[in-house]
Motif scaffolding. Structure first.
Motif, PDB file in Angstrom:
ATOM      1  N   LEU A  71      -1.273   3.007  -0.967  1.00 18.08           N
ATOM      2  CA  LEU A  71      -0.011   2.484  -1.506  1.00 18.08           C
ATOM      3  C   LEU A  71       0.634   3.445  -2.502  1.00 18.08           C
ATOM      4  CD1 LEU A  71      -1.216  -1.190  -2.088  1.00 18.08           C
ATOM      5  CD2 LEU A  71       0.381  -0.421  -0.325  1.00 18.08           C
ATOM      6  N   THR A  72       0.370   4.719  -2.349  1.00 13.82           N
ATOM      7  CA  THR A  72       0.906   5.691  -3.309  1.00 13.82           C
ATOM      8  C   THR A  72       2.404   5.906  -3.151  1.00 13.82           C
ATOM      9  OG1 THR A  72       0.224   7.466  -1.790  1.00 13.82           O
ATOM     10  CG2 THR A  72      -1.256   6.930  -3.628  1.00 13.82           C
ATOM     11  N   HIS A  73       3.014   5.262  -2.152  1.00 12.96           N
ATOM     12  CA  HIS A  73       4.470   5.345  -1.992  1.00 12.96           C
ATOM     13  C   HIS A  73       5.130   3.985  -2.222  1.00 12.96           C
ATOM     14  CE1 HIS A  73       4.354   9.463  -0.480  1.00 12.96           C
ATOM     15  NE2 HIS A  73       3.344   9.104   0.300  1.00 12.96           N
ATOM     16  N   HIS A  74       4.361   3.052  -2.789  1.00 13.68           N
ATOM     17  CA  HIS A  74       4.877   1.706  -3.057  1.00 13.68           C
ATOM     18  C   HIS A  74       4.467   1.305  -4.472  1.00 13.68           C
ATOM     19  CE1 HIS A  74       5.878   1.158   1.212  1.00 13.68           C
ATOM     20  NE2 HIS A  74       4.729   1.754   1.463  1.00 13.68           N
ATOM     21  N   VAL A  75       5.387   1.423  -5.397  1.00  9.74           N
ATOM     22  CA  VAL A  75       5.049   1.146  -6.790  1.00  9.74           C
ATOM     23  C   VAL A  75       4.671  -0.314  -7.006  1.00  9.74           C
ATOM     24  CG1 VAL A  75       7.443   0.689  -7.485  1.00  9.74           C
ATOM     25  CG2 VAL A  75       5.798   1.504  -9.178  1.00  9.74           C
ATOM     26  N   GLY A  76       5.309  -1.225  -6.269  1.00 12.35           N
ATOM     27  CA  GLY A  76       4.959  -2.637  -6.392  1.00 12.35           C
ATOM     28  C   GLY A  76       3.538  -2.908  -5.953  1.00 12.35           C
ATOM     29  N   GLY A  77       3.105  -2.257  -4.876  1.00 14.30           N
ATOM     30  CA  GLY A  77       1.732  -2.418  -4.411  1.00 14.30           C
ATOM     31  C   GLY A  77       0.723  -1.901  -5.421  1.00 14.30           C
ATOM     32  N   LEU A  78       1.046  -0.815  -6.107  1.00 10.32           N
ATOM     33  CA  LEU A  78       0.149  -0.260  -7.115  1.00 10.32           C
ATOM     34  C   LEU A  78      -0.001  -1.190  -8.311  1.00 10.32           C
ATOM     35  CD1 LEU A  78       1.069   3.542  -7.137  1.00 10.32           C
ATOM     36  CD2 LEU A  78      -0.977   2.453  -6.187  1.00 10.32           C
TER      37      LEU A  78
END
Length: 234
Positions: A133-140
């Motif tokens: 999820l390094t391209h999804h800040v919400g997932g992080l």
């Protein structure tokens, strides 16, 4: 007037009956705690527990303190601004305080070893999932912030409570060793994480860190054993 007096007296008696068992339970817990403290072996298996807690402290504290390295890499690749990414690391650390009362219940239910297993598993799971999820800040926010944060908070309680059961006069030394593990983790993991990021990028760094935490943290958690298990009847 007489009826009111009788009612007040009845209420007072009921209150006293409700309060007395609570006071007795509290006194029993206090007495058991003082007895366990006075009979601490000052070592023995306690040193294995201290070593295991020191190792877990290495991972949980070191990982939290190293978030700035990962934050810089994620910001550099354009995921989000540094202030936004800093909230992920802050959320992880804040879970230690926010979940303290809940975790106290968990350790009473599962014991120190079970809680450590659960904590290490969640910490590692959060790191591994973050690698996807390094391209999804919400997932992080969910994986690196909440999932890993819950794991960190569970482990933090275990490593601060369990060693004290084996020591009285040397308790400060035992706790100092555990805390030193966290400081060493911050000193080692930060440059190591930076080097891995330079080679394979943030995604695989998350995964590698999670797998290393899982493969070494679970054996350490297995060594943790309470000398005086605390169980709750409520």
């Amino acid at each position: 007037m007489l009826e009111m007096t009788i009612t007040e007296s009845s209420t007072s008696v009921e209150t006293n009956h409700n309060v007395r068992p609570a006071l007795i339970d509290r006194d029993n817990v206090l007495h058991a705690s003082r007895y366990a403290d006075s009979t601490a072996p000052e070592g023995g298996y306690g040193w294995k527990v201290v070593s295991a807690c020191c190792f877990i402290s290495f991972w949980i504290v070191g990982t939290v303190y190293s978030w700035g390295v990962m934050q810089a890499a994620l910001s550099k690749q354009g995921l989000s601004s540094p202030p936004t990414l800093s909230w992920i690391g802050s959320l992880n650390f804040a879970c230690i305080a926010f979940l303290a009362l809940v975790n106290a219940r968990v350790i009473r239910l599962l014991g120190a070893r079970g809680t450590a297993f659960l904590g290490i598993s969640m910490l590692s799971l959060g790191e591994i999932l973050s690698g996807f999820l390094t391209h999804h800040v919400g997932g992080l926010f969910v994986t690196a912030g909440v999932v890993s944060g819950v794991g960190t908070s569970l482990c933090f309680l275990v490593i601060n409570v369990t060693p004290a059961q084996y020591f009285h006069q040397k308790r400060g030394l035992a706790n100092g060793i555990v805390c030193a593990g966290g400081g060493l983790g911050g000193a080692v993991i930060s440059p190591a994480m930076n080097a891995i990021i330079q080679r394979v990028g943030p995604a695989w760094t998350f995964r590698i860190l999670g797998l290393m935490t899982l493969s070494t943290g679970l054996p350490a958690a297995w060594l943790i054993k309470e000398r005086c298990p605390i169980r709750s009847n409520t």
